[in-house]
Design an enzyme around this catalytic site. Structure first.
Site, PDB file in Angstrom:
ATOM      1  CB  CYS A   1       5.104  -3.748  -1.227  1.00  0.00           C
ATOM      2  SG  CYS A   1       5.587  -2.622  -2.516  1.00  0.00           S
TER       3      CYS A   1
ATOM      4  CG  HIS B   1       2.489  -6.543  -4.056  1.00  0.00           C
ATOM      5  ND1 HIS B   1       1.686  -6.057  -3.052  1.00  0.00           N
ATOM      6  CD2 HIS B   1       3.212  -5.501  -4.504  1.00  0.00           C
ATOM      7  CE1 HIS B   1       1.904  -4.758  -2.907  1.00  0.00           C
ATOM      8  NE2 HIS B   1       2.824  -4.395  -3.775  1.00  0.00           N
TER       9      HIS B   1
ATOM     10  N   GLY C   1       0.852  -1.186   0.000  1.00  0.00           N
ATOM     11  CA  GLY C   1       0.000   0.000   0.000  1.00  0.00           C
ATOM     12  C   GLY C   1       0.881   1.226   0.000  1.00  0.00           C
ATOM     13  CD  GLU C   2       2.194   5.498  -0.999  1.00  0.00           C
ATOM     14  OE1 GLU C   2       1.823   4.831  -1.980  1.00  0.00           O
ATOM     15  OE2 GLU C   2       3.355   5.924  -0.874  1.00  0.00           O
ATOM     16  CB  SER C   3       5.294   2.878   3.714  1.00  0.00           C
ATOM     17  OG  SER C   3       5.924   3.841   2.902  1.00  0.00           O
TER      18      SER C   3
ATOM     19  CD  GLU D   1       0.164  -9.045  -1.708  1.00  0.00           C
ATOM     20  OE1 GLU D   1       1.218  -9.692  -1.595  1.00  0.00           O
ATOM     21  OE2 GLU D   1       0.125  -7.801  -1.771  1.00  0.00           O
TER      22      GLU D   1
ATOM     23  CB  ILE E   1       2.912  -2.441  -7.397  1.00  0.00           C
ATOM     24  CG1 ILE E   1       2.302  -3.638  -8.141  1.00  0.00           C
ATOM     25  CG2 ILE E   1       2.092  -1.176  -7.655  1.00  0.00           C
ATOM     26  CD1 ILE E   1       0.920  -4.036  -7.629  1.00  0.00           C
ATOM     27  NE  ARG E   2       2.590   3.448  -6.787  1.00  0.00           N
ATOM     28  CZ  ARG E   2       2.487   3.718  -5.487  1.00  0.00           C
ATOM     29  NH1 ARG E   2       3.372   4.467  -4.872  1.00  0.00           N
ATOM     30  NH2 ARG E   2       1.466   3.245  -4.796  1.00  0.00           N
TER      31      ARG E   2
ATOM     32  NE  ARG F   1       8.069   5.544   0.681  1.00  0.00           N
ATOM     33  CZ  ARG F   1       7.238   6.579   0.694  1.00  0.00           C
ATOM     34  NH1 ARG F   1       7.579   7.687   1.315  1.00  0.00           N
ATOM     35  NH2 ARG F   1       6.075   6.508   0.082  1.00  0.00           N
TER      36      ARG F   1
HETATM   37  N1  GLN Z   1       5.542   2.936  -2.990  1.00  0.00           N
HETATM   38  C1  GLN Z   1       4.886   2.487  -1.798  1.00  0.00           C
HETATM   39  C2  GLN Z   1       5.492   3.135  -0.558  1.00  0.00           C
HETATM   40  O1  GLN Z   1       6.446   3.818  -0.650  1.00  0.00           O
HETATM   41  C3  GLN Z   1       4.947   0.988  -1.680  1.00  0.00           C
HETATM   42  C4  GLN Z   1       4.221   0.360  -2.854  1.00  0.00           C
HETATM   43  C5  GLN Z   1       3.485  -0.889  -2.544  1.00  0.00           C
HETATM   44  O2  GLN Z   1       3.278  -1.271  -1.389  1.00  0.00           O
HETATM   45  N2  GLN Z   1       3.046  -1.539  -3.583  1.00  0.00           N
HETATM   46  O3  GLN Z   1       5.000   2.931   0.517  1.00  0.00           O
END
Ligand code: GLN
Length: 186
Positions: free
Chosen positions: A79, A169, A47-49, A171, A133-134, A106
């Site tokens: 992630c 990921h 997700g977004e840390s 999952e 993913i990113r 990151r």
């Molecule tokens: N780019 C996200 C972050 O910096 C991590 C991306 C992800 O969990 N798929 O938190």
């Protein structure tokens, strides 16, 4: 056995689907009262840390979770979850659980080419599919951290004591290897 899945933001549903397939009980950790029971393992999803870290602190869940991790609860972090466990971030001055002696970058692949799919070895469990993913990667890890996976020369999976942290990921792919290994730690 029951797994607690941090569910304040991000890709927690996908972990739930995998645990359903494995027949493992779980509960979503959305608020402080969800931490009132006992769990045998913890999943920190992607997700977004920044958002996850902020919410966990605002919801007053952070210190309890940190205590669980320090008390050797098995943890699977993917992630954003890997970012939350890093002792240090090389391109961000925020800090979270800091429970794995590693430096993580990151969005390490850049924002444009940050998402890709590949396959690589996961420890001694063979080659598995990996979706990024990113994603972050591990710039350096202490010798006590076991390196589980390397892609293009970058560390993307580590195990340290009770914790597995992955830049990808598992999952999101149709492969149960990672979750089975995690359950095997319990
Ligand atoms: N780019 C996200 C972050 O910096 C991590 C991306 C992800 O969990 N798929 O938190």
């Amino acid at each position: 056995m029951a797994i607690g899945i941090v569910a304040v933001q991000g890709a927690f549903l996908e972990h739930e689907k995998i645990l359903d397939r494995l027949g493992i009980e779980y509960a979503e950790l959305r608020q402080k009262s969800d931490l009132d029971r006992e769990y045998d393992g913890l999943i920190l999803p992607g997700g977004e840390s920044t958002v996850q870290g902020k919410l966990l602190k605002e919801l007053d869940m952070f210190d309890t979770l940190r205590g669980w991790i320090a008390a050797d609860m098995p943890v699977l972090a993917t992630c954003a979850g890997m970012i939350l466990l890093a002792e240090k971030l090389s391109n961000d001055d925020k800090e979270y659980f800091r429970s794995i002696p590693m430096t993580v970058r990151r969005n390490a692949y850049g924002r444009q080419v940050g998402s890709f799919h590949t396959a690589a070895a996961f420890g001694d469990k063979g080659v598995i599919p990996m979706t990024f993913i990113r994603a972050p990667f591990v710039e350096s890890a202490a010798p006590e951290a076991e390196i589980l996976s390397v892609v293009d020369g970058n560390i993307v999976g580590v195990r340290y004591k009770n914790q597995i942290a992955l830049a990808f990921h598992p999952e999101l792919d149709d492969d149960l290897t990672v979750h089975q290994a995690f359950i095997g730690m319990i």
